[in-house]
Design a protein around this motif. Structure first.
Motif, mmCIF file in Angstrom:
data_model
loop_
_atom_site.group_PDB
_atom_site.id
_atom_site.type_symbol
_atom_site.label_atom_id
_atom_site.label_comp_id
_atom_site.label_asym_id
_atom_site.label_seq_id
_atom_site.Cartn_x
_atom_site.Cartn_y
_atom_site.Cartn_z
ATOM 1 N N VAL A 132 8.535 -7.704 -1.051
ATOM 2 C CA VAL A 132 8.154 -6.309 -0.837
ATOM 3 C C VAL A 132 9.226 -5.655 0.027
ATOM 4 N N PHE A 133 9.713 -4.491 -0.433
ATOM 5 C CA PHE A 133 10.646 -3.742 0.410
ATOM 6 C C PHE A 133 10.448 -2.243 0.224
ATOM 7 N N ASP A 134 10.858 -1.502 1.256
ATOM 8 C CA ASP A 134 10.832 -0.049 1.210
ATOM 9 C C ASP A 134 12.233 0.447 0.901
ATOM 10 N N HIS A 135 12.353 1.201 -0.193
ATOM 11 C CA HIS A 135 13.623 1.829 -0.565
ATOM 12 C C HIS A 135 13.676 3.158 0.187
ATOM 13 N N LEU A 136 14.635 3.283 1.124
ATOM 14 C CA LEU A 136 14.624 4.396 2.070
ATOM 15 C C LEU A 136 15.698 5.449 1.826
ATOM 16 N N SER A 137 16.629 5.187 0.908
ATOM 17 C CA SER A 137 17.631 6.202 0.579
ATOM 18 C C SER A 137 17.145 6.888 -0.686
ATOM 19 N N GLY A 138 16.843 8.182 -0.580
ATOM 20 C CA GLY A 138 16.170 8.930 -1.617
ATOM 21 C C GLY A 138 16.428 8.469 -3.047
ATOM 22 N N PRO A 139 15.429 8.424 -3.880
ATOM 23 C CA PRO A 139 14.033 8.703 -3.580
ATOM 24 C C PRO A 139 13.396 7.554 -2.797
ATOM 25 N N ILE A 140 12.422 7.905 -1.991
ATOM 26 C CA ILE A 140 11.734 6.904 -1.162
ATOM 27 C C ILE A 140 10.570 6.320 -1.950
ATOM 28 N N PHE A 141 10.497 4.976 -1.976
ATOM 29 C CA PHE A 141 9.392 4.294 -2.639
ATOM 30 C C PHE A 141 9.288 2.874 -2.122
ATOM 31 N N LYS A 142 8.134 2.267 -2.343
ATOM 32 C CA LYS A 142 7.894 0.872 -1.975
ATOM 33 C C LYS A 142 7.965 0.025 -3.238
ATOM 34 N N VAL A 143 8.717 -1.074 -3.165
ATOM 35 C CA VAL A 143 8.811 -2.018 -4.275
ATOM 36 C C VAL A 143 8.008 -3.264 -3.926
ATOM 37 N N THR A 144 7.160 -3.672 -4.840
ATOM 38 C CA THR A 144 6.459 -4.953 -4.731
ATOM 39 C C THR A 144 6.745 -5.708 -6.018
ATOM 40 N N THR A 145 7.412 -6.856 -5.878
ATOM 41 C CA THR A 145 7.717 -7.696 -7.027
ATOM 42 C C THR A 145 6.970 -8.999 -6.876
ATOM 43 N N THR A 146 6.225 -9.376 -7.919
ATOM 44 C CA THR A 146 5.501 -10.649 -7.890
ATOM 45 C C THR A 146 6.039 -11.554 -8.994
ATOM 46 N N PHE A 147 5.956 -12.851 -8.720
ATOM 47 C CA PHE A 147 6.472 -13.894 -9.598
ATOM 48 C C PHE A 147 5.328 -14.862 -9.868
ATOM 49 N N GLU A 148 4.874 -14.929 -11.113
ATOM 50 C CA GLU A 148 3.732 -15.786 -11.464
ATOM 51 C C GLU A 148 4.176 -16.836 -12.475
ATOM 52 N N SER A 149 3.925 -18.108 -12.144
ATOM 53 C CA SER A 149 4.260 -19.190 -13.076
ATOM 54 C C SER A 149 3.319 -19.172 -14.262
ATOM 55 N N ILE A 150 3.912 -19.275 -15.458
ATOM 56 C CA ILE A 150 3.144 -19.456 -16.686
ATOM 57 C C ILE A 150 3.825 -20.627 -17.391
ATOM 58 N N GLY A 151 3.428 -21.833 -17.028
ATOM 59 C CA GLY A 151 4.109 -23.022 -17.533
ATOM 60 C C GLY A 151 5.538 -23.030 -17.011
ATOM 61 N N GLU A 152 6.501 -23.108 -17.939
ATOM 62 C CA GLU A 152 7.920 -23.078 -17.565
ATOM 63 C C GLU A 152 8.482 -21.653 -17.560
ATOM 64 N N LYS A 153 7.623 -20.676 -17.805
ATOM 65 C CA LYS A 153 8.035 -19.275 -17.811
ATOM 66 C C LYS A 153 7.570 -18.595 -16.533
ATOM 67 N N THR A 154 8.049 -17.379 -16.317
ATOM 68 C CA THR A 154 7.660 -16.600 -15.143
ATOM 69 C C THR A 154 7.299 -15.187 -15.561
ATOM 70 N N LYS A 155 6.141 -14.739 -15.105
ATOM 71 C CA LYS A 155 5.742 -13.348 -15.311
ATOM 72 C C LYS A 155 6.179 -12.557 -14.082
ATOM 73 N N LEU A 156 7.054 -11.589 -14.313
ATOM 74 C CA LEU A 156 7.544 -10.699 -13.264
ATOM 75 C C LEU A 156 6.791 -9.383 -13.354
ATOM 76 N N VAL A 157 6.294 -8.919 -12.225
ATOM 77 C CA VAL A 157 5.695 -7.586 -12.166
ATOM 78 C C VAL A 157 6.441 -6.829 -11.065
ATOM 79 N N PHE A 158 7.069 -5.717 -11.445
ATOM 80 C CA PHE A 158 7.905 -4.905 -10.568
ATOM 81 C C PHE A 158 7.217 -3.551 -10.406
ATOM 82 N N ARG A 159 6.713 -3.295 -9.201
ATOM 83 C CA ARG A 159 5.970 -2.057 -8.929
ATOM 84 C C ARG A 159 6.774 -1.151 -8.011
#
Length: 145
Positions: free
Chosen positions: A84-111
């Motif tokens: 999780v990080f805050d992007h502070l140089s315009g535009p301002i937004f919060k990023v939350t990236t999650t990494f979920e194991s699905i067997g040998e694969k990974t589900k990435l969710v980038f918010r």
């Protein structure tokens, strides 16, 4: 994309690589600088202090020669589950990236969470496609590592 929250852009991708390898590509600056950003972009990292309160300062160099200075501050790192990080140089937004194991694969969710729905709507015009290009570049790097 999350239609439930008008202030949020959500990009999701399942990649054919294990979670630890994917997470490392997000936390190792030598890997991250080589794939971060849309197609054709390059990066110069000035500071990469990935810990809560740590700063990430870098310049994205566009294919047309335009430089885009970026400054973010990390809020939370849960290895290998979440960044999780805050992007502070315009535009301002919060990023939350999650990494979920699905067997040998990974589900990435980038918010990307913006302060207003109007700001989010303006950024959607290029961020949705840019995020997909970013994921493409990540997969290309992971295939080589």
């Amino acid at each position: 994309m999350n239609q439930n929250n008008p202030k949020e852009i959500v990009s999701t991708r399942v990649v054919n690589f294990p979670r630890e390898k994917v997470f490392q590509a997000w936390t190792d600056p030598d890997q991250l600088k080589n794939w971060w950003g849309p197609k054709g972009f390059k990066n110069t990292f000035e500071v990469f202090d990935q810990r809560p309160g740590g700063e990430w300062k870098f310049t994205m160099h566009g294919p047309d020669g335009t430089d885009y200075p970026n400054r973010s501050v990390f809020q939370e790192i849960v290895k290998p589950e979440k960044i999780v990080f805050d992007h502070l140089s315009g535009p301002i937004f919060k990023v939350t990236t999650t990494f979920e194991s699905i067997g040998e694969k990974t589900k990435l969710v980038f918010r990307m969470l913006f302060e207003t729905a109007e700001e989010c709507e303006q950024i959607k015009a290029y961020a949705v496609d840019g995020n997909e290009q970013n994921f493409d570049r990540l997969e290309e790097l992971l295939a080589k590592v």
